[in-house]
Design a protein around this motif. Structure first.
Motif, PDB file in Angstrom:
ATOM      1  N   ILE A 201      49.515  14.800   2.356  1.00  0.00           N
ATOM      2  CA  ILE A 201      49.820  14.829   3.795  1.00  0.00           C
ATOM      3  C   ILE A 201      49.052  13.698   4.489  1.00  0.00           C
ATOM      4  O   ILE A 201      49.587  12.996   5.350  1.00  0.00           O
ATOM      5  N   ALA A 204      50.791  10.551   3.953  1.00  0.00           N
ATOM      6  CA  ALA A 204      52.055  10.498   4.710  1.00  0.00           C
ATOM      7  C   ALA A 204      51.818  10.143   6.172  1.00  0.00           C
ATOM      8  O   ALA A 204      52.664   9.510   6.804  1.00  0.00           O
ATOM      9  N   ILE A 205      50.677  10.555   6.711  1.00  0.00           N
ATOM     10  CA  ILE A 205      50.414  10.269   8.136  1.00  0.00           C
ATOM     11  C   ILE A 205      49.439   9.099   8.308  1.00  0.00           C
ATOM     12  O   ILE A 205      49.088   8.748   9.443  1.00  0.00           O
ATOM     13  N   ALA A 268      56.222  15.729   2.066  1.00  0.00           N
ATOM     14  CA  ALA A 268      55.228  15.365   3.094  1.00  0.00           C
ATOM     15  C   ALA A 268      55.677  14.126   3.857  1.00  0.00           C
ATOM     16  O   ALA A 268      55.504  14.040   5.083  1.00  0.00           O
ATOM     17  N   ALA A 269      56.274  13.165   3.173  1.00  0.00           N
ATOM     18  CA  ALA A 269      56.722  11.939   3.852  1.00  0.00           C
ATOM     19  C   ALA A 269      57.850  12.246   4.843  1.00  0.00           C
ATOM     20  O   ALA A 269      57.841  11.765   5.977  1.00  0.00           O
ATOM     21  N   ALA A 272      56.381  14.274   7.887  1.00  0.00           N
ATOM     22  CA  ALA A 272      55.078  13.799   8.370  1.00  0.00           C
ATOM     23  C   ALA A 272      54.885  14.036   9.861  1.00  0.00           C
ATOM     24  O   ALA A 272      53.757  14.319  10.310  1.00  0.00           O
ATOM     25  N   ASP A 273      55.953  13.949  10.641  1.00  0.00           N
ATOM     26  CA  ASP A 273      55.798  14.084  12.109  1.00  0.00           C
ATOM     27  C   ASP A 273      55.181  15.428  12.502  1.00  0.00           C
ATOM     28  O   ASP A 273      54.510  15.524  13.530  1.00  0.00           O
ATOM     29  N   ARG A 276      51.385  14.791  12.584  1.00  0.00           N
ATOM     30  CA  ARG A 276      50.789  13.630  13.273  1.00  0.00           C
ATOM     31  C   ARG A 276      50.070  14.057  14.549  1.00  0.00           C
ATOM     32  O   ARG A 276      50.432  15.039  15.162  1.00  0.00           O
TER      33      ARG A 276
END
Ligand SMILES: NC(=O)c1ccc[n+]([C@@H]2O[C@H](COP(=O)([O-])OP(=O)(O)OC[C@H]3O[C@@H](n4cnc5c(N)ncnc54)[C@H](OP(=O)(O)O)[C@@H]3O)[C@@H](O)[C@H]2O)c1
Length: 276
Positions: A201, A204-205, A268-269, A272-273, A276
């Motif tokens: 995660i 991803a962020i 996770a990608a 990702a939002d 965030r």
């Protein structure tokens, strides 16, 4: 026409989208109103009140059943009877791997009962038994957003969590037929531990995410906020003391989809939002 229950959830939403994109006529069922892809009909209904399903089921060929809320108040015979009365020919049930791996567990009793009712109801059936979902990581979304922190139990236990989008893809294939009386066990491609999920995660962020291990008691208190006690116990048993069958990736997703299941890093990608 295909009816999808649980249509706004982790599995139902991508399933509705996939069926609609493939040109199927889709009726989406949930209790609350929903924003759906163009052309998809929404019918509000409650699985605990099988009669409320009738308007959704009329004219349907296939039904996807998702037993939400731990199955409380859902009568499998009533739901399947309503489907039969409406002329449904095929039912795909989303069950759980735990029905096989934990035969006596109270946490999985409602799904076990639904499976039994389905096998005996005279309709074509397919049973999908997923392991733990990648989307369970949404439980960490607010702590990652606010403190870049994941707190979870059993840091050293890795499980092959499955992407709900892969479950939706498997459901879409089986709802079209050709998988009668089959049971599929659906997992991700490889075991991944909670700290490894936290790191994925973080990647991803584009931020460092700290992992803190909870005790089982602390985790039970957190899960108890939204799960019945027997489901909390069953979930923690699988997370903390998985059987060999629960630790081992299945190849059923790859067999159904003719491609490997997506890893947690891909989930996770895509999501990702939320972190965030
Ligand atoms: N999470 C895991 O690791 C895991 C592993 C194995 C199996 N499973 C199984 O997967 C299922 C959960 O799937 P999910 O994550 O996609 O669910 P979810 O995201 O929690 O979504 C639940 C869906 O069902 C609807 N719903 C809830 N109660 C309902 C009712 N009484 N009548 C009609 N619709 C109802 C919800 O909409 P409304 O609230 O608007 O009705 C929503 O569309 C459960 O059966 C669980 O046992 C989960």
């Amino acid at each position: 026409m295909i009816v999808v229950t649980g249509a706004t959830g982790n599995v139902g939403a991508p399933l509705v989208a996939e069926l609609a994109a493939a040109g199927e006529r889709v009726t989406a069922v949930s209790r609350r109103p929903a924003t759906l892809p163009p052309g998809v009909r929404h019918v509000p209904a409650d699985l605990t009140d099988a009669e409320s399903l009738q308007p959704a089921l009329d004219g349907a060929e296939a039904l996807f059943v998702l037993v939400a809320g731990g199955g409380a108040g859902i009568d499998p015979d009533a739901v399947l009877g309503a489907a039969k009365a409406a002329g449904v020919r095929r039912v795909v049930l989303q069950s759980s791997q735990g029905v096989r791996t934990r035969p006596g567990a109270a946490s999985h009793a409602p799904l076990r009962e639904f499976e039994e009712a389905l096998r005996g109801c005279g309709l074509e059936w397919t049973i999908l038994r997923p392991g733990g979902f990648a989307s369970n990581a949404y439980a960490w979304a607010s702590s990652v957003r606010e403190r870049r922190l994941v707190a979870a139990p059993f840091a050293d236990v890795a499980l092959p969590v499955v992407d709900p989008a892969d479950l939706a893809a498997c459901a879409a294939i089986t709802l079209r037929g050709g998988h009668q009386s089959q049971v599929y066990e659906l997992t991700g491609p490889a075991p991944i531990s909670p700290p490894e999920q936290a790191a994925a995660i973080g990647r991803a962020i584009g931020a460092e995410v700290t992992f803190v291990e909870l005790t089982r008691t602390e985790a039970a208190a957190a899960l108890g906020a939204f799960m019945p006690p027997e489901v909390v116990a069953g979930t923690l048993d699988i997370m903390g003391s998985p059987t060999p069958g629960e630790r081992t990736p299945s190849d059923d997703v790859a067999r159904l989809l003719a491609r490997p299941p997506r890893p947690f890093t891909a989930w996770a990608a895509v999501h990702a939002d939320a972190f965030r």
